[in-house]
Write an enzyme that holds these catalytic residues in place. Structure first.
Site, PDB file in Angstrom:
ATOM      1  CG  ASP A 117     -17.752   2.934  29.085  1.00  0.00           C
ATOM      2  OD1 ASP A 117     -17.754   2.658  27.942  1.00  0.00           O
ATOM      3  OD2 ASP A 117     -18.527   2.273  29.727  1.00  0.00           O
ATOM      4  CD1 TRP A 128     -22.675   9.794  31.581  1.00  0.00           C
ATOM      5  CD2 TRP A 128     -24.454  10.706  32.776  1.00  0.00           C
ATOM      6  NE1 TRP A 128     -22.730   9.395  32.827  1.00  0.00           N
ATOM      7  CE2 TRP A 128     -23.838   9.853  33.816  1.00  0.00           C
ATOM      8  CE3 TRP A 128     -25.706  11.140  33.605  1.00  0.00           C
ATOM      9  CZ2 TRP A 128     -24.038   9.669  34.864  1.00  0.00           C
ATOM     10  CZ3 TRP A 128     -26.052  10.963  34.754  1.00  0.00           C
ATOM     11  CH2 TRP A 128     -25.238  10.013  35.474  1.00  0.00           C
ATOM     12  CB  THR A 133     -17.494  10.820  25.856  1.00  0.00           C
ATOM     13  OG1 THR A 133     -18.387   9.826  25.797  1.00  0.00           O
ATOM     14  CG2 THR A 133     -17.389  11.231  27.111  1.00  0.00           C
ATOM     15  CG  ASP A 185     -22.112  10.837  27.201  1.00  0.00           C
ATOM     16  OD1 ASP A 185     -20.888  10.788  27.094  1.00  0.00           O
ATOM     17  OD2 ASP A 185     -23.192  10.253  27.594  1.00  0.00           O
ATOM     18  CE1 TYR A 217     -21.464   9.092  24.142  1.00  0.00           C
ATOM     19  CE2 TYR A 217     -21.318   7.200  22.732  1.00  0.00           C
ATOM     20  CZ  TYR A 217     -20.591   8.158  23.653  1.00  0.00           C
ATOM     21  OH  TYR A 217     -19.444   8.133  23.786  1.00  0.00           O
ATOM     22  CD1 TRP A 219     -19.131   9.576  33.402  1.00  0.00           C
ATOM     23  CD2 TRP A 219     -18.360   9.331  35.581  1.00  0.00           C
ATOM     24  NE1 TRP A 219     -18.110   8.822  33.111  1.00  0.00           N
ATOM     25  CE2 TRP A 219     -17.361   8.414  34.549  1.00  0.00           C
ATOM     26  CE3 TRP A 219     -17.901   9.204  36.757  1.00  0.00           C
ATOM     27  CZ2 TRP A 219     -16.400   7.931  34.686  1.00  0.00           C
ATOM     28  CZ3 TRP A 219     -16.682   8.660  36.957  1.00  0.00           C
ATOM     29  CH2 TRP A 219     -16.165   7.972  36.149  1.00  0.00           C
TER      30      TRP A 219
END
Lengths: 183, 126
Positions: A83, A159, A171, A127, A168, A108
């Site tokens: 995501d 994260w 990812t 991330d 951010y 995660w």
């Protein structure tokens, strides 16, 4: 006629002394073969894929039989639980952060099935933090995602903890190992 | 963190697999991360076994209680964590965690009380 023969012979000899027969045949064969082979090279398929997906980024095909796919595509198998923006489209790769960003210490973790061998692998979604936001290649596939009441398995959380900056960027999807199959 | 290519991705033991899937995200691969007030496990976690109530504490903290795996597997995982991350502080008479202990911990969870219980136990260690 004799003069013409002499002139033709002279021209032929001149041409032969300045060019090689191998060079000539190489060019002819190259042109013939190139025309036939070029459309089947991966680069041709890659450009076709861009048109199909149109994420604004040229594909990066892994070229690996055991890890197949385009790492700039949400459909790449490792991204089954992702995501966020793909680092492959933001100056990094599917395993590395873009320059100037820092990989989060926490992540995660989920599993994805690799189409090459049909086995599940443990994937860590880390991330990359501290760079400008990257608006390219947003993917939201969410396999194994859980509601935020189970934060350790929720992918809506950014994260970016344990890093200098909590902003951010994108990812990555890291393979940690082969998952155990259900008993 | 151990990052593999597909070619060198290893098959894992069940405990290691459960660690990666349920714990590593926040505690870090080596149990050294304390990013969101997560207690550091490395060279630390087994110190709780030296005080009364410490063993029960480890079975009832939120991360352990909420991990979606069977109690028997969780007992195996807790034992693996002690051996892997803090053999230094492991008591000489350490016995592996049992399924019954983990079930008791799960039925008596420490939720928002966990940090306070932790402070009490740390005081006992001094």
């Amino acid at each position: 006629m004799g003069q013409f023969d002499k002139w033709t012979e002279l021209m032929t000899r001149k041409m032969a002394s300045k060019s090689s027969r191998r060079g000539f045949f190489t060019k002819v064969a190259g042109a013939a073969l190139g025309g036939a082979v070029l459309p089947t090279l991966p680069i041709a398929r890659a450009s076709a894929q861009v048109a199909a997906e149109d994420n604004g980024v040229d594909p990066i095909i892994t070229g690996l039989e055991n890890d197949p796919g385009d790492t700039t595509s949400c459909d790449y198998w490792r991204y089954c639980g992702i995501d966020g923006q793909l680092c492959s489209c933001c100056g990094g790769s599917h395993t590395t952060c873009p320059p100037g960003t820092e990989m989060s210490q926490i992540a995660w973790v989920g599993t994805c099935r690799n189409p090459a061998d049909n086995r599940n692998y443990i994937i860590s979604y880390n991330d990359c933090c501290g760079g400008p936001s990257c608006e390219r290649c947003f993917c939201n596939r969410n396999e194994s995602d859980t509601p935020v009441i189970r934060p350790q398995s929720n992918n809506d959380i950014i994260w970016c903890f344990g890093t200098d900056s909590e902003s951010y960027t994108c990812t990555v999807g890291l393979v940690l190992g082969v998952a155990l199959e259900d008993e | 963190m151990t990052i593999c290519s597909i070619a060198n991705a290893q098959d894992l033991s069940r405990a290691q697999y459960n660690w990666m899937l349920n714990c590593q995200g926040c505690h870090g691969a080596e149990g050294k991360v304390a990013a969101i007030d997560t207690p550091v496990l490395n060279n630390n976690v087994a110190t709780f076994l030296s005080v009364d109530g410490g063993r029960e504490y480890l079975t009832s903290v939120p991360g352990v209680v909420n991990a979606p795996i069977k109690d028997a597997d969780k007992a195996e995982l807790l034992t693996w964590i002690i051996n892997k991350f803090d053999p230094e502080h492991k008591p000489t008479d350490f016995k592996p965690f049992t399924e019954e202990e983990v079930t008791r911990g799960r039925l008596n969870p420490l939720l928002i009380q966990a940090p306070f219980r932790r402070i009490e136990l740390l005081k006992k260690m001094k």
